[in-house]
Design an enzyme around this catalytic site. Structure first.
Site, short mmCIF file in Angstrom:
data_model
loop_
_atom_site.label_atom_id
_atom_site.label_comp_id
_atom_site.label_asym_id
_atom_site.label_seq_id
_atom_site.Cartn_x
_atom_site.Cartn_y
_atom_site.Cartn_z
CB THR A 138 30.35 -5.72 -10.02
OG1 THR A 138 30.91 -5.09 -11.18
CG2 THR A 138 30.96 -5.08 -8.81
CG ASP A 140 32.57 -2.93 -13.84
OD1 ASP A 140 33.03 -3.72 -14.67
OD2 ASP A 140 31.64 -2.13 -14.10
CD GLU A 235 32.01 -0.81 -20.44
OE1 GLU A 235 31.45 -1.29 -21.43
OE2 GLU A 235 31.65 -1.02 -19.27
O1 F6P Z 1 28.73 -3.61 -14.29
C1 F6P Z 1 29.40 -4.60 -14.95
C2 F6P Z 1 29.42 -4.36 -16.43
O2 F6P Z 1 30.17 -5.41 -16.87
C3 F6P Z 1 29.97 -3.01 -16.89
O3 F6P Z 1 31.36 -2.96 -16.91
C4 F6P Z 1 29.33 -2.88 -18.25
O4 F6P Z 1 29.21 -1.54 -18.63
C5 F6P Z 1 28.00 -3.48 -18.01
O5 F6P Z 1 28.14 -4.46 -17.03
C6 F6P Z 1 27.36 -4.05 -19.26
O6 F6P Z 1 26.21 -4.74 -18.92
P1 F6P Z 1 25.10 -5.25 -19.92
O7 F6P Z 1 25.67 -5.33 -21.30
O8 F6P Z 1 24.71 -6.59 -19.39
O9 F6P Z 1 24.00 -4.28 -19.84
#
Ligand code: F6P
Length: 360
Positions: A138, A140, A235
């Site tokens: 990930t 994150d 975010e």
């Molecule tokens: O978990 C990783 C991540 O990049 C988060 O930071 C983000 O909220 C999410 O994925 C967004 O994922 P998607 O737009 O693919 O649903």
């Protein structure tokens, strides 16, 4: 060990292909074992052509490629699958079908490359007897029990380059530039990129902020003669009185989609007399070629996952601890999300650089 399956679940992250390549090479060269790729996360077990053999030719040239050659699915929770029955959309549990699909393949191990959600599902499937091993993925960097997930370093580099680019234009136009970065519950990307890029403000989910404090920092800089400011905002950052900002509601299948906190902060700053612009870096952080660090880590994880499979270390995840690859139980990896500790040295360091977290 004769047959290994591999799947990539959840959102993608740079380095997935590097793991797949390492798994195929190690399995073939060291164990003379066949590898099968499961397409689109766990979904591949439910479809006719969802499983493909992976040989050396399949992984040639993929080390520097972003994305995943297997496809990913972040709606792929087997315990909550949306289907149309009698013209109506309903949510059903297809986990038993997936277990049957896995058994049919006679896999000696199933390697699951995923984040928190995918690894929790992996643990539940392990309880049903599936020989599962997790690999922490990930951008994150929020998986417990490991110092690093692959994908984080690449995202961090993209984020800090974006901050550098915003700096020059912010200075030219005397503006407050807000950069909204990914990070649902953990602010590692924003914290590390904010320090690496030398921002004036860092807002992360772990440290709720006050709008007035953020504005005070912008004002303080102007008073000192610095007519521009750079604000790095996760975010998932939340104000002390308002909580997180979402752009789309969630349901049993999809988690709520975050987005909009940067815009809110930009509007607030403008209402108080300072010109501002907002940039949302979004999925640029997830796309493209992985950094050397991520390729190295991903390759080590892939090779270690195959060695763990050969030792029969199931319901476990490969992890990085004190720079060494080891393995921990999936329960340990998924029981607590790794988050920024507000008392951590990195936060203290940032405060010492004069960076505001909007909390004082
Ligand atoms: O978990 C990783 C991540 O990049 C988060 O930071 C983000 O909220 C999410 O994925 C967004 O994922 P998607 O737009 O693919 O649903």
């Amino acid at each position: 060990m004769k047959r290994i399956g591999i799947l990539t679940g959840g959102g993608d992250a740079p380095g997935l292909n590097a793991v797949i390549r390492a798994v195929v090479k190690t399995a073939l060269f060291v164990y003379d074992c066949k590898v099968f790729g499961i397409k689109d996360g766990y979904d591949g077990f439910l479809t006719e052509d969802g499983i493909i053999p992976l040989g050396i030719e399949s992984v040639r040239g993929i080390l520097p490629r972003g994305g995943t050659i297997l496809g990913a699915a972040n709606r792929g929770n087997p315990y909550a699958r949306k289907v149309i029955r009698d013209g109506k959309e309903i949510t059903i549990d297809v986990s038993d079908e997936i277990v049957k699909g896995i058994e049919k393949q006679k896999l000696d191990a199933l390697l699951v490359l995923g984040g928190d959600g995918t690894l929790k599902i992996a643990h539940e499937l392990a309880q049903k007897g599936v020989p599962i091993i997790g690999v922490p993925k990930t951008i994150d960097n929020d998986i417990g029990g490991t110092e690093a997930t692959f994908g984080f370093d690449t995202a961090l580099n993209i984020a800090s380059e974006a901050i550098d680019r915003l700096h020059t234009t912010a200075e030219s136009h005397h503006r407050a530039m807000i950069l909204e970065l990914m990070g649902r519950d953990a602010g590692f990307i924003t914290l590390h990129a904010g320090i690496a890029g030398g921002t004036d403000v860092i807002l992360i989910p772990e440290i709720p902020f006050k709008f007035e404090s953020v504005l005070a920092k912008v004002r303080e800089r102007v008073a000192k003669g610095y007519n521009f400011s750079i604000l790095a905002v996760s975010e998932g950052a939340k104000s002390q009185d308002g909580g997180q900002v979402f752009s789309r509601k969630g349901d049993e299948v999809y988690v709520p989609r975050l987005g909009g906190i940067g815009q809110k902060i930009g509007e607030y700053i403008e209402q108080h007399g300072f010109e501002s612009r907002v940039t949302v870096l979004g999925h640029l952080q997830r796309g493209g070629t992985p950094t050397a660090f991520d390729r190295f880590l991903a390759t080590r994880y892939g090779a270690a996952a195959v060695r763990l499979a050969a030792r029969g270390g199931f319901d476990r995840m490969v992890a990085l601890q004190a720079g060494v690859i080891t393995d921990i139980s999936l329960v340990e990896a998924t029981s607590t999300l790794k988050r920024v500790n507000p008392k951590d040295e990195a936060v203290l360091t940032a405060r010492g650089m004069g960076i505001s977290f909007g909390d004082e």
